[in-house]
Design a protein around this motif. Structure first.
Motif, PDB file in Angstrom:
ATOM      1  N   LEU A 282       0.959  -0.947   0.156  1.00  0.00           N
ATOM      2  CA  LEU A 282      -0.142  -0.348   0.338  1.00  0.00           C
ATOM      3  C   LEU A 282       0.439   1.046   0.356  1.00  0.00           C
ATOM      4  N   LEU A 283       1.810   1.143   1.181  1.00  0.00           N
ATOM      5  CA  LEU A 283       2.767   2.138   1.238  1.00  0.00           C
ATOM      6  C   LEU A 283       3.801   2.725  -0.107  1.00  0.00           C
ATOM      7  N   ASN A 284       4.016   1.371  -0.497  1.00  0.00           N
ATOM      8  CA  ASN A 284       4.947   1.562  -1.597  1.00  0.00           C
ATOM      9  C   ASN A 284       4.364   1.718  -3.020  1.00  0.00           C
ATOM     10  N   LYS A 285       2.775   1.616  -3.200  1.00  0.00           N
ATOM     11  CA  LYS A 285       2.240   2.642  -4.780  1.00  0.00           C
ATOM     12  C   LYS A 285       1.853   3.598  -4.516  1.00  0.00           C
ATOM     13  N   TYR A 286       1.421   3.925  -3.057  1.00  0.00           N
ATOM     14  CA  TYR A 286       1.085   4.904  -2.830  1.00  0.00           C
ATOM     15  C   TYR A 286       1.069   6.157  -1.561  1.00  0.00           C
ATOM     16  N   PRO A 287       3.081   6.622  -1.812  1.00  0.00           N
ATOM     17  CA  PRO A 287       3.392   7.383  -0.895  1.00  0.00           C
ATOM     18  C   PRO A 287       3.055   8.323   0.145  1.00  0.00           C
TER      19      PRO A 287
END
Length: 822
Positions: A282-287
């Motif tokens: 989730l964080l990798n794709k939506y920083p």
């Protein structure tokens, strides 16, 4: 003060806060003030804390008219909760009411998280209300003069009783209550439970069968119709050959709008490893979510967990990816939306999680169901119906848990000691031990004093001494200390602390996962990529890593299986899919699955309610036979082994077995004569126990179960806090004892318990029999297929996942899908 005046005090306090008490709250207040015991059945977030805390305090006011000016210190009520996360909520609610009513009541917490300083202060002066866990209650019973601590105890409340009921922690509570009933004169016992199938049995287990407490008890139900809306996240492109490998991550983009449109969202995963992966992706794709999304599971350190819980309350987080660590309690009104990633495996768990949203009386609970593969949409469709019907599972209580009884007797022997004649009637009054015989009791007393027949020569097993007056007592300080360190029934793999090289505690991780890593390996934990530096003194020392790829820890507790209720709902839903006529109304989920069902019908069939589906086909790997009981993975594991064993009796053939919640596969390098299988009635429940013993290597499973029993009884010592015994040493020590009992003392009660628990709880023998009886009454639909079918594909790919790394499996499955689509 009369009862009506007391109740008016509570009503006035509610009015002052702009609230109106529910009928179930008022009914509970009245019943408590009438000196009744009871079980309160109320959903999460309905105000159950005030249902019981209010009358406990009103009763105190009644007995102490000058309560505003004078206060006699000492423990007056105990509130037991299975989860530490609940304690803070209960403490805040209780303190607020006590303070605003003008009493000098104090509220304290005692759990694994309580500091030594706080414990020492409690020892000198107990709070009036103690919020604690089943383990901490046992530790209080292990302290000298515990009878003085409890002498003024008026009430004990067991919160979330449904969670404790089908576990050995529930047995701990039963035994603790049996002692408290004797040493306190005027004790009222109340349980709080969410909905379970066997509520009246739950009350009987809590209060004791045939007890006075049960005769003087009530069942109060909160008839609050909670509106629950279930919405499925349906993939835009439906895969015809579903597989579980991507853990639902292909739908990540569909979840983001849900998070953005809600004030706060909880994303529930079924395992800690899935939780870690989702958080990372989730964080990798939506920083842009950095700082707005957090993670919560039981292995993360306490400070982080508490910070996350507080951040949800004050709405400073948009979303939390979590596991069952947030299933219960933790009352935060602001949670607007729940996303369940993958099938929750049980109706009760799903309802519990749904109830975290709109966590206030009368509010709508909204839960999104995100399938990790297409066929899980059938589960979503089934869950919608279950929510409408309020169809919920039973919790099966444990019987004759000798290991918990031995631990409990050692606890009493460590503190004041006990006289067997006095204690036996108390123990026999519990639900768990209602059938205990004089002979078994004598065996247990011999076991704690002499160390059982085959261990008599070894002094270390002679823990309890019999004093001149017949009192059973532990006088050796070392034995007493080791016992106190090991009180509890949750036996997991040894946990190691994860710490940075420069200091800073991150959480705990299971030894069996760490033992597979070598220095330099990178793994994901608590949302960070960490490089293993070295392992020293049960500590995993790490440093941050910037590497993008990392291993994800998996925890042994990660295997969940369908409940019997869920299996039945799933079968009904599939049968519906098989018999739907054109133009008939179907759920959105079943509509979306049409491409999958059409392909399944083309290659094979969708079984109807009177059919049992078997598919056979050949691939490069060999000959596949796939059976579909739809009974959950534990039953399928046993059924697969049983069938493989019975087939091997007809012709020598060896298999590899794979299974998931829908069915199981037997794979061999030679073709199975399926007609022979059907002609010989291999699905018979006759000789079931005998064949299971031989097929499953039941001795090996019982040996693993015995490790837990050996730890709970104290036969093996798990070590001191910073010097725990390695898991492999625990295993070898307990295996040695198991072998001794097998060879020299087959009537040893603990040895027999290991087998009984293996069959009753692990293999679910009762469910297995019912499944076999059902299959016997169905018509066999045996389909010889050209290639794998949509139903078989998840089982085949699950087997490959056990063997291949995640990169290789992705490529392999893409090739398989290409061939199948052609």
């Amino acid at each position: 003060m009369k009862r009506a005046e007391l109740l008016e005090l509570a009503d006035a306090w509610f009015r002052g806060n702009g609230w109106k008490p529910f009928k179930f709250q008022k009914d509970t207040w009245t019943a408590y003030l009438q000196k009744k015991n009871g079980l309160l059945n109320a959903p999460t977030g309905s105000g159950k804390t005030y249902a019981l805390w209010v009358p406990i305090l009103l009763d105190y006011i009644k007995k102490n008219p000058d309560y505003r000016t004078q206060h006699k210190k000492g423990l007056k009520a105990i509130w037991i909760t299975p989860l530490r996360a609940l304690s803070v909520e209960i403490e805040q609610a209780a303190s607020r009411f006590a303070e605003e009513m003008g009493t000098q009541f104090t509220v304290g917490i005692r759990s694994g998280d309580t500091s030594q300083k706080e414990r020492a202060a409690q020892k000198k002066s107990m709070p009036d209300l103690l919020i604690t866990t089943p383990e901490s209650l046992q530790l209080l019973l292990a302290s000298k003069n515990y009878d003085k601590t409890f002498k003024d105890l008026q009430a004990i409340v067991i919160d979330e009783w449904h969670e404790l009921l089908g576990t050995k922690r529930g047995v701990q509570v039963e035994l603790g209550l049996s002692r408290l009933k004797t040493i306190t004169k005027d004790l009222r016992i109340w349980g709080i439970s969410a909905t379970i199938g066997n509520l009246s049995q739950a009350r009987e287990v809590l209060l004791g069968p045939d007890s006075e407490a049960l005769k003087n008890s009530v069942m109060i139900r909160a008839n609050l119709k909670k509106k629950i809306e279930v919405r499925s996240v349906i993939p835009k492109k439906m895969e015809k050959f579903p597989w579980r490998g991507h853990l639902g991550l292909h739908l990540l983009d569909e979840v983001v709008p849900i998070i953005k449109n809600s004030r706060t969202t909880l994303l529930f995963t079924n395992t800690r490893s899935q939780c870690e992966i989702w958080f990372q992706k989730l964080l990798n794709k939506y920083p842009e979510f950095a700082g707005e999304v957090a993670m919560h599971h039981g292995s993360i350190n306490k400070e982080t967990r508490l910070w996350v819980e507080q951040a949800i309350r004050n709405e400073s987080l948009k979303a939390v990816v979590c596991t069952s660590s947030l299933d219960l309690g933790v009352d935060f009104a602001p949670v607007e939306t729940i996303v369940q990633i993958g099938g929750p495996k049980g109706v009760a768990r799903f309802l519990q999680r749904a109830g975290r949203s709109g966590h206030q009386p009368g509010k709508l609970s909204l839960i999104y169901f995100l399938p990790t593969h297409a066929i899980e949409l059938v589960e979503a469709s089934a869950l919608k119906k279950a929510v409408e019907k309020q169809a919920v599972e039973d919790r099966v209580p444990y019987l004759m848990s000798y290991d918990v009884l031995i631990q409990y007797l050692n606890t009493l022997a460590v503190s004041n000691g006990f006289y067997p004649k006095e204690i036996f009637p108390e123990i026999a009054s519990t639900f768990c031990f209602q059938g205990i015989t004089e002979e078994e009791w004598i065996w247990i007393l011999n076991f704690i004093t002499k160390g059982s027949q085959s261990l008599q020569a070894y002094d270390e097993y002679k823990k309890v001494e019999i004093e001149e007056d017949g009192k059973f007592k532990i006088n050796n300080r070392g034995v007493a200390m080791r016992h106190r360190l090991q009180i509890g029934t949750i036996v997991s793999d040894a946990m190691l602390s994860v710490k940075y090289m420069k200091g800073g505690y991150i959480g705990t991780i299971e030894e069996w996962f760490v033992s597979k890593l070598k220095p330099g390996d990178v793994f994901t934990f608590a949302g960070r990529n960490l490089e293993l530096v070295h392992i020293k003194n049960m500590q995993v020392l790490v440093r941050k890593s910037s590497r993008k790829t990392a291993k994800v820890p998996s925890w042994m507790g990660g295997r969940m299986a369908f409940s019997a209720q869920m299996s039945e709902l799933l079968r009904e839903e599939l049968y519906t899919a098989a018999t739907l006529k054109k133009g008939e109304k179907r759920t959105n989920e079943l509509k979306a699955l049409q491409p999958v069902f059409q392909r399944q019908q083309k290659e094979s069939v969708i079984p109807k309610s009177d059919e049992f589906l078997i598919e056979t086909f050949k691939t490069r790997e060999g000959f596949h036979a796939i059976f579909y009981p739809f009974e959950g993975r534990f039953v399928h594991e046993a059924l697969g082994s049983l069938l493989a064993y019975r087939i091997s009796l007809l012709s020598p053939i060896s298999f590899s077995i794979a299974f998931n919640d829908y069915g199981f596969e037997l794979l061999s390098d030679q073709e199975i004569d399926m007609q022979q299988v059907l002609d010989n009635d291999l699905f018979s429940s006759e000789f079931l126990m005998d064949d299971l013993y031989k097929s499953l290597n039941a001795t090996e499973m019982a040996r693993r179960k015995f490790r837990d029993i050996a730890v709970i009884t104290g036969l093996v010592f798990t070590g001191f806090p910073n010097k725990l015994v390695k898991s492999k040493h625990l295993q070898s020590n307990s295996q040695l004892l198991f072998s001794v009992f097998r060879d020299y003392e087959e009537d040893n009660l603990l040895y027999q318990q290991a087998f009984r628990e293996t069959f009753e709880h692990q293999l679910e023998e009762g469910r297995l029999r019912l499944a076999l009886d059902r299959i016997k009454g169905q018509n066999i639909a045996w389909k010889k297929c050209e290639k794998p079918t949509p139903f078989s594909f998840p089982i085949i790919t699950d087997r490959l996942r056990e063997k291949l790394s995640s990169e290789k499996i992705e490529d392999r499955i893409k090739r398989m899908l290409k061939n199948l689509e052609n």
